[in-house]
Write a protein that holds these residues in place. Structure first.
Motif, short mmCIF file in Angstrom:
data_model
loop_
_atom_site.label_atom_id
_atom_site.label_comp_id
_atom_site.label_asym_id
_atom_site.label_seq_id
_atom_site.Cartn_x
_atom_site.Cartn_y
_atom_site.Cartn_z
N MET A 67 -48.75 10.49 27.31
CA MET A 67 -48.02 11.78 27.50
C MET A 67 -46.67 11.31 27.65
N SER A 68 -46.68 10.23 28.68
CA SER A 68 -45.34 9.76 29.04
C SER A 68 -44.59 8.98 27.89
N LEU A 69 -45.45 8.26 27.22
CA LEU A 69 -45.00 7.17 26.06
C LEU A 69 -44.81 7.99 25.02
N SER A 70 -45.20 9.11 24.71
CA SER A 70 -45.04 9.79 23.37
C SER A 70 -43.68 10.20 23.38
N LYS A 71 -43.23 10.05 22.00
CA LYS A 71 -41.74 10.36 21.61
C LYS A 71 -41.57 11.85 21.49
N ASP A 72 -40.65 12.47 21.60
CA ASP A 72 -40.47 14.14 21.13
C ASP A 72 -40.22 14.14 19.77
N LYS A 73 -40.58 15.46 19.15
CA LYS A 73 -40.17 15.89 17.77
C LYS A 73 -38.81 15.29 17.39
N GLU A 74 -38.08 15.83 18.22
CA GLU A 74 -36.48 15.42 17.76
C GLU A 74 -36.00 14.23 18.95
N GLU A 75 -36.40 13.19 18.67
CA GLU A 75 -36.03 11.88 19.72
C GLU A 75 -34.80 11.43 19.27
N ASP A 76 -33.59 11.57 20.21
CA ASP A 76 -32.35 10.86 19.91
C ASP A 76 -31.81 10.34 21.13
N GLU A 77 -30.66 9.58 21.10
CA GLU A 77 -30.19 8.85 22.30
C GLU A 77 -30.13 9.72 23.59
N MET A 78 -29.86 10.95 23.59
CA MET A 78 -29.78 11.62 24.80
C MET A 78 -31.46 11.95 25.45
N SER A 100 -32.00 8.59 27.01
CA SER A 100 -31.41 8.60 28.23
C SER A 100 -31.93 9.34 29.62
N LEU A 101 -32.38 10.61 29.05
CA LEU A 101 -33.16 11.65 30.01
C LEU A 101 -34.44 10.85 30.57
N ARG A 102 -35.19 10.35 29.40
CA ARG A 102 -36.30 9.56 29.83
C ARG A 102 -36.14 8.43 30.72
N ALA A 103 -35.12 7.82 30.48
CA ALA A 103 -34.85 6.46 31.35
C ALA A 103 -34.48 7.15 32.91
N GLN A 104 -33.81 8.25 32.78
CA GLN A 104 -33.40 8.78 34.20
C GLN A 104 -34.82 9.31 34.75
N ALA A 106 -20.37 20.53 25.64
CA ALA A 106 -20.00 21.38 27.05
C ALA A 106 -19.85 20.00 28.05
N ASN A 107 -19.34 18.93 27.58
CA ASN A 107 -19.24 17.79 28.34
C ASN A 107 -20.27 17.35 29.40
N ARG A 108 -21.32 17.73 29.11
CA ARG A 108 -22.49 17.15 30.13
C ARG A 108 -23.13 15.83 29.52
N TYR A 109 -22.77 15.64 28.33
CA TYR A 109 -23.22 14.22 27.79
C TYR A 109 -22.19 13.49 27.06
N VAL A 110 -22.12 12.18 27.34
CA VAL A 110 -21.24 11.43 26.84
C VAL A 110 -21.84 10.64 25.69
N PRO A 111 -21.32 10.71 24.26
CA PRO A 111 -22.34 9.97 23.26
C PRO A 111 -22.02 8.51 23.34
N SER A 112 -23.00 7.79 22.74
CA SER A 112 -22.77 6.45 22.63
C SER A 112 -21.50 6.13 21.61
N THR A 113 -21.17 4.92 21.52
CA THR A 113 -20.08 4.73 20.40
C THR A 113 -20.77 4.93 19.05
N VAL A 114 -21.88 4.80 18.84
CA VAL A 114 -22.36 4.61 17.56
C VAL A 114 -22.57 6.19 17.20
N LEU A 115 -22.74 7.16 18.22
CA LEU A 115 -22.73 8.60 17.75
C LEU A 115 -21.34 9.27 17.59
#
Lengths: 144, 66
Positions: free
Chosen positions: A65-76, A79-83, B35-44
């Motif tokens: 469960m922890s290693l599974s990607k989200d349906k919409e996986e993006d950089e945010m 980052s949240l997963r790393a946190q 909403a300024n809650r997330y700062v995107p990467s340079t790529v984005l």
């Protein structure tokens, strides 16, 4: 040579399972919990080996469960997963350090003789860390 | 970091979902950036720049806290 090693290391760090693994992980965890109840209340005899196997399968399920990607996986979400992993690690270490003293203290307050002091098992610590990671990840995603 | 992505999006008549699809992220990510809650990467940021056809500096500004 160095680039090749770096790329391999990067691939290893970025490893994630497909989002289709999430229901599999949930199913493994639920089956393990159900089997734990069956073992505890319906099975007789020495079933300690079964308890250990079920603990391992439950950890594997949570790890999937922890290693599974989200349906919409993006950089945010990455980052949240790393946190969430960082938070789970810190809280897990504090839990492993403090909890044995809490258990020892409580058992000695409740019973006059109480339990002897003992450290937490690996299952308890890993289960706690994985649960904290999943909980924080989903909460961070909810409040993003 | 402050941004005017919402304004740029309105100029192009794009919804959050449209913009999200164009740059390959989720709608919630666009919402968090606006909403300024997330700062995107340079790529984005560069992908956004491509969609808006403007340099990144035009819609991202450093705030006093940065």
């Amino acid at each position: 040579m160095m680039d090749c090693e770096r790329n391999r290391f990067q691939k290893f760090i970025n490893f994630r399972l497909s989002h289709r693994f999430m229901p599999i992980g949930i199913a493994v965890v639920l089956l393990s919990i159900t089997a734990m109840f069956v073992r505890a209340f319906a099975l007789d005899g020495d079933t300690l080996w079964l308890k250990h196997i079920l603990q391992k399968t439950m950890l594997v399920g949570l790890l999937i469960m922890s290693l599974s990607k989200d349906k919409e996986e993006d950089e945010m979400t990455i980052s949240l997963r790393a946190q969430s992993y960082a938070i789970a690690f810190v809280i897990g270490v504090i839990y492993a350090l403090v909890m044995p003293y809490v258990e020892f203290g409580v058992s000695n307050v409740v019973n006059s003789e109480g339990q002897a002091f003992k450290d937490l098992g690996d299952f308890q610590v890993l289960l706690f860390m994985l649960m904290i990671q999943l909980l924080f990840y989903h909460n961070l995603k909810r409040y993003r | 970091m402050e941004n005017t992505i919402k304004v740029e999006r309105a100029i192009l008549s794009l919804t959050q979902d449209d913009l999200a699809k164009k740059i390959g992220v989720s709608r919630q990510t666009i919402n968090s950036i606006e909403a300024n809650r997330y700062v995107p990467s340079t790529v984005l940021a560069l992908k956004l720049s491509e969609v808006f056809s403007k340099p990144v500096n035009d819609f991202f500004k450093l705030s006093q806290d940065d």
